[in-house]
Design a protein around this motif. Structure first.
Motif, short mmCIF file in Angstrom:
data_model
loop_
_atom_site.label_atom_id
_atom_site.label_comp_id
_atom_site.label_asym_id
_atom_site.label_seq_id
_atom_site.Cartn_x
_atom_site.Cartn_y
_atom_site.Cartn_z
N MET A 58 0.84 -1.19 0.00
CA MET A 58 0.00 0.00 0.00
C MET A 58 0.87 1.24 0.00
SD MET A 58 -2.45 1.18 3.07
CE MET A 58 -2.13 2.80 3.64
N THR A 59 0.82 2.00 -1.05
CA THR A 59 1.53 3.27 -1.08
C THR A 59 0.52 4.35 -1.43
OG1 THR A 59 2.15 2.98 -3.38
CG2 THR A 59 3.75 2.28 -1.73
N ASP A 60 0.73 5.48 -0.83
CA ASP A 60 -0.08 6.66 -1.12
C ASP A 60 0.81 7.86 -0.87
OD1 ASP A 60 -0.05 7.12 1.67
OD2 ASP A 60 -1.92 6.05 1.95
N ASP A 61 0.22 9.02 -0.71
CA ASP A 61 1.01 10.23 -0.51
C ASP A 61 1.75 10.25 0.83
OD1 ASP A 61 0.28 11.18 -2.96
OD2 ASP A 61 -1.29 12.50 -2.20
N THR A 62 1.32 9.46 1.79
CA THR A 62 1.95 9.50 3.11
C THR A 62 2.79 8.26 3.41
OG1 THR A 62 0.03 8.52 4.21
CG2 THR A 62 0.12 10.93 4.06
N HIS A 63 2.73 7.24 2.57
CA HIS A 63 3.48 6.02 2.80
C HIS A 63 4.33 5.69 1.58
CE1 HIS A 63 0.34 5.61 5.81
NE2 HIS A 63 1.14 4.77 6.44
N GLY A 64 5.47 5.11 1.83
CA GLY A 64 6.32 4.68 0.73
C GLY A 64 7.38 3.71 1.21
N GLU A 65 7.98 3.05 0.25
CA GLU A 65 9.04 2.11 0.59
C GLU A 65 10.37 2.84 0.66
OE1 GLU A 65 9.59 -2.22 -0.80
OE2 GLU A 65 10.93 -1.03 -2.08
N ILE A 66 11.13 2.51 1.69
CA ILE A 66 12.49 3.04 1.81
C ILE A 66 13.43 1.85 2.00
CG2 ILE A 66 11.80 5.27 2.76
CD1 ILE A 66 12.77 4.24 5.52
N VAL A 67 14.68 2.10 1.74
CA VAL A 67 15.71 1.09 1.93
C VAL A 67 16.70 1.67 2.94
CG1 VAL A 67 17.54 -0.26 0.85
CG2 VAL A 67 15.43 0.23 -0.41
N LEU A 68 16.85 0.97 4.05
CA LEU A 68 17.81 1.38 5.07
C LEU A 68 18.90 0.33 5.16
CD1 LEU A 68 15.53 2.66 7.99
CD2 LEU A 68 16.71 4.01 6.23
N ARG A 69 20.13 0.79 5.22
CA ARG A 69 21.27 -0.11 5.42
C ARG A 69 21.69 0.03 6.88
NH1 ARG A 69 23.99 -3.95 3.37
NH2 ARG A 69 26.25 -4.00 3.51
N VAL A 70 21.40 -1.00 7.66
CA VAL A 70 21.64 -0.97 9.10
C VAL A 70 22.57 -2.12 9.47
CG1 VAL A 70 20.55 -1.02 11.38
CG2 VAL A 70 19.34 0.00 9.44
N ASN A 71 23.69 -1.78 10.08
CA ASN A 71 24.66 -2.78 10.54
C ASN A 71 25.02 -3.75 9.41
OD1 ASN A 71 24.42 -1.56 13.07
ND2 ASN A 71 22.77 -2.93 13.66
N ASP A 72 25.27 -3.19 8.22
CA ASP A 72 25.69 -3.95 7.04
C ASP A 72 24.62 -4.85 6.45
OD1 ASP A 72 28.28 -2.81 7.05
OD2 ASP A 72 28.95 -4.27 8.54
N VAL A 73 23.37 -4.64 6.82
CA VAL A 73 22.26 -5.42 6.26
C VAL A 73 21.25 -4.44 5.65
CG1 VAL A 73 20.38 -7.02 6.78
CG2 VAL A 73 22.57 -7.25 7.98
N THR A 74 20.78 -4.77 4.46
CA THR A 74 19.80 -3.92 3.78
C THR A 74 18.39 -4.34 4.17
OG1 THR A 74 21.32 -3.61 1.93
CG2 THR A 74 18.99 -3.16 1.52
N HIS A 75 17.57 -3.34 4.53
CA HIS A 75 16.18 -3.57 4.93
C HIS A 75 15.26 -2.72 4.07
CE1 HIS A 75 17.41 -5.53 8.73
NE2 HIS A 75 18.40 -4.66 8.70
N ARG A 76 14.22 -3.32 3.55
CA ARG A 76 13.18 -2.59 2.81
C ARG A 76 11.99 -2.45 3.75
NH1 ARG A 76 14.54 -1.85 -2.17
NH2 ARG A 76 15.96 -3.24 -3.24
N LEU A 77 11.53 -1.22 3.92
CA LEU A 77 10.44 -0.94 4.84
C LEU A 77 9.39 -0.07 4.17
CD1 LEU A 77 12.56 0.16 7.93
CD2 LEU A 77 11.44 -2.04 7.64
N LEU A 78 8.15 -0.34 4.47
CA LEU A 78 7.06 0.54 4.07
C LEU A 78 6.77 1.42 5.28
CD1 LEU A 78 4.99 1.33 1.91
CD2 LEU A 78 3.43 -0.33 2.95
N VAL A 79 6.99 2.72 5.12
CA VAL A 79 6.84 3.63 6.27
C VAL A 79 6.00 4.84 5.90
CG1 VAL A 79 9.07 2.97 7.30
CG2 VAL A 79 8.96 4.92 5.75
N ASP A 80 5.40 5.40 6.91
CA ASP A 80 4.77 6.70 6.80
C ASP A 80 5.91 7.71 6.65
OD1 ASP A 80 3.93 9.35 8.05
OD2 ASP A 80 2.00 8.29 8.03
N ASN A 81 5.73 8.74 5.85
CA ASN A 81 6.83 9.68 5.62
C ASN A 81 7.20 10.48 6.86
OD1 ASN A 81 4.76 11.57 5.69
ND2 ASN A 81 4.76 11.89 3.48
#
Length: 179
Positions: free
Chosen positions: A1-24
């Motif tokens: 679910m993406t809309d104007d307030t949510h989107g997928e981001i990619v965070l690299r944390v402790n050498d591991v890549t994470h894809r997250l759907l977050v509120d902006n």
């Protein structure tokens, strides 16, 4: 679910890549704790005043409760969970344990991340508010108790373990220089 307030981001944390759907409006702290499950960074004041949520972004200290997760995309994020390398504690972690640099432990993850960033800033020659000579040709400031207290002043400890924290930081700094 993406809309104007949510989107997928990619965070690299402790050498591991994470894809997250977050509120902006999601903070980096909430993304780390709730989205990834790294609960070592603590939500103390949720206003950037206590430092319990301090993490490293590209080696620099940030209070993750005031940093938007979307703003951290593309950065190499290091949390307390990733501070030790290959199962070996860093000198600052060992010295915190050896010199009782904590009591209840709530602020410890932020203190440790901040200390790592602060030691890197000092090694790079960055002055602080108590550095005597800040002229461009001045030698690097000596790391003494006053420098450590000033440089770590954004990290509060409600238990008052400050004397042990300062001793641990100074001891770790000496170990890193000697090592």
């Amino acid at each position: 679910m993406t809309d104007d307030t949510h989107g997928e981001i990619v965070l690299r944390v402790n050498d591991v890549t994470h894809r997250l759907l977050v509120d902006n409006r999601t903070t980096l702290l909430d993304a780390l704790r709730e989205g990834i499950g790294h609960t070592g960074s603590k939500k103390g004041c949720d206003r950037g005043q206590c430092g319990a949520c301090t993490v490293l972004c590209d080696g620099r200290r940030v209070v993750s409760c005031l940093t938007l997760a979307v703003a951290a995309e593309g950065a190499e994020i290091t949390t307390i969970e990733g501070l030790a390398g290959d199962g070996e504690l860093r000198p600052i972690q060992r010295e915190f344990v050896r010199l009782d640099g904590f009591q209840c432990g709530y602020c410890t993850s932020g203190q440790l991340c901040s200390a790592v960033g602060m030691l890197a800033e000092h090694a790079a020659g960055w002055p602080s508010a108590v550095t005597a000579d800040v002229s461009p040709d001045a030698p690097a400031p000596e790391l003494d108790a006053a420098e450590v207290r000033e440089r770590m002043s954004g990290n509060l400890c409600r238990c008052g373990a400050y004397p042990s924290i300062v001793r641990a930081v100074l001891s770790a700094a000496r170990e890193e220089v000697a090592g």
